[in-house]
Write a protein that holds these residues in place. Sequence first.
Motif, short mmCIF file in Angstrom:
data_model
loop_
_atom_site.label_atom_id
_atom_site.label_comp_id
_atom_site.label_asym_id
_atom_site.label_seq_id
_atom_site.Cartn_x
_atom_site.Cartn_y
_atom_site.Cartn_z
N ASP A 30 87.60 27.94 22.26
CA ASP A 30 86.51 27.79 21.73
C ASP A 30 86.04 26.27 21.51
OD1 ASP A 30 85.82 30.49 21.37
OD2 ASP A 30 86.23 30.64 19.07
N ARG A 31 87.42 25.16 21.45
CA ARG A 31 87.59 23.62 21.33
C ARG A 31 87.11 23.40 22.16
NH1 ARG A 31 92.54 21.20 18.35
NH2 ARG A 31 92.07 22.35 17.40
N HIS A 32 87.18 23.91 23.86
CA HIS A 32 87.05 23.39 24.69
C HIS A 32 86.07 23.39 25.46
CE1 HIS A 32 91.32 21.51 25.22
NE2 HIS A 32 91.75 22.64 25.28
N ALA A 33 85.17 24.45 24.99
CA ALA A 33 83.80 25.06 24.91
C ALA A 33 82.84 24.40 24.66
CB ALA A 33 83.81 26.67 24.73
N THR A 34 82.70 23.95 23.50
CA THR A 34 82.07 23.03 22.61
C THR A 34 82.57 21.61 22.92
OG1 THR A 34 82.37 24.49 20.45
CG2 THR A 34 81.88 22.28 20.01
N SER A 35 83.68 21.54 22.98
CA SER A 35 83.81 19.76 23.85
C SER A 35 82.62 19.81 25.12
CB SER A 35 85.09 19.69 23.72
OG SER A 35 85.06 18.27 24.47
N TYR B 225 80.58 20.97 26.38
CA TYR B 225 78.42 21.57 26.24
C TYR B 225 78.56 20.06 25.53
CZ TYR B 225 74.28 23.42 24.03
OH TYR B 225 72.99 23.66 24.63
N ASP B 226 79.25 19.46 24.34
CA ASP B 226 78.79 18.70 24.33
C ASP B 226 78.85 17.43 25.17
OD1 ASP B 226 78.97 19.65 21.22
OD2 ASP B 226 81.23 18.91 21.20
N LYS C 53 75.80 17.89 26.81
CA LYS C 53 74.22 17.36 25.36
C LYS C 53 73.81 15.28 25.32
CE LYS C 53 75.13 19.48 21.92
NZ LYS C 53 75.13 20.53 20.69
N HIS D 268 84.84 11.38 26.77
CA HIS D 268 84.80 13.03 26.85
C HIS D 268 85.32 12.64 28.12
CE1 HIS D 268 84.39 16.78 27.74
NE2 HIS D 268 84.58 16.86 29.18
#
Length: 474
Positions: free
Chosen positions: A272-277, A279-280, A283, A296
């Motif tokens: 989850d942390r990598h997926a969020t990273s 996606y960020d 953005k 990143h």
Amino acid sequence: MLYQVYETQRTLMEPFVDFAQAAAKLYGNPLSPLGQNPFAQRVAAGYSLIYRLGKDYEKPSFDIKTLEVDGTEIAIHERVEIDKPFCELRRFKRFSDDTHVLSRLKGQPAVLIVAPLSGHYATLLRDTVKTMLKDHKVYITDWKNARTVPLSDGSFHLDDYVNYVQEFIRHLQATYGNCHVISVCQPTVPVLAAVSLMASRGETTPLSMVMMGGPIDARLSPTAVNNLAMNKSYEWFENNVIYRVPSNFPGAGRRVYPGFLQHTGFVAMNPDRHATSHYDYFKHLIAGDDASAEAHRKFYDEYNAVLDMDADYYLDTIKTVFQEFKLVNGTWDVKNLDGELERVRPEDIKTTAHFTIEGELDDISGSGQTEAAHGLCKNIPKALQKHLEVKGAGHYGIFSGRRWRDIAYPQVKAFILENNRAPAQSKRAPAATKTIAKSANPATVKPAAKTSVKPAATPTRKPAVKKTTRSKKA
């Protein structure tokens, strides 16, 4: 077979990855016709993310060219001091035209940083090295990717790792009289073994050893990493994660634990942390936040660069450290350069100062695993022992980032400085180190219980300052 399938897939994906990179540049360039499209920024961000997810990550460089010390910029020259089949001893030599700065640099302690051989390259410790260089002469073990080591160079076992560390320590001792050793994560175990064997033989041991976040006793506060290693059988690991290197690499035919499998395991720990990273990152590109996007890239350039580990070394580590707990049980015998077995006896260490560091939130090496080393090194005077738990720090926070620089490093620096004099009872290391007597009647060491070792009130000692010459290097 899996390794060959992975390489074939990667080769087939290369044209698409290259296309994604080119498309990201075209849509991201305002001077390009495609960059005039109203959705160009989003399209460029999407292609950039596809490129980052699909590209092959090569070994990063340390890239430490200069450093500011007390307002003076000094030059850093990185060079290989010793080249072994599976490891390079890398030195960061400092240069300055300021004679006062140079004189101060020459009198500073020599430190061997033993980097982990557990999937990532030694460049993961870039921040550790850069911080240490301000106050120390720094060397680091730069482990090689096993897929680049030809079969003709032989196999590599955990015993070889221990022998490498001893050789590197002796090299620094011969150059500077003695040295300090810092081990981060996995190497805490082989470093303790190396120093123990040197002490058992009556050799000069390092002035201090600093152990950071390592599995000295993996039974204490086991993490997900520990549980996997302990709950699966030795045969399971041998049958499910060991593959031969394909023919397109110098190490063709070598049995390894492939880097791509290790990387899959790293990501699976916090998906989850990598997926969020990611996606960020997408953005940030849309918003034009170049600084965040670059941060990143830098993190994942390091995190995604992985190496293959020799199968014998990996399986030895699983059995010795995580299944049979040979170090804490006092049953670990290491084969020396003459092929003779020597018992690892940490209780024989008596003059090396000992500092352990753990992160409060470490999810790789749990609480108490590193501190357990104090129970094994029971004959080191309490005044020479110290333990630190870094509040709010995870595994990487104890050797990289703000908490490392602001909390851990100042104490490491002070500890090394306080113990930068050779104890009177130490002996000079023997000139010939290859012939080593076989240990007899090895004693058994009981598993260490979790102890609380408080920082000792050690009197401050000034480091011995060597006479300087007109040389411009340190």
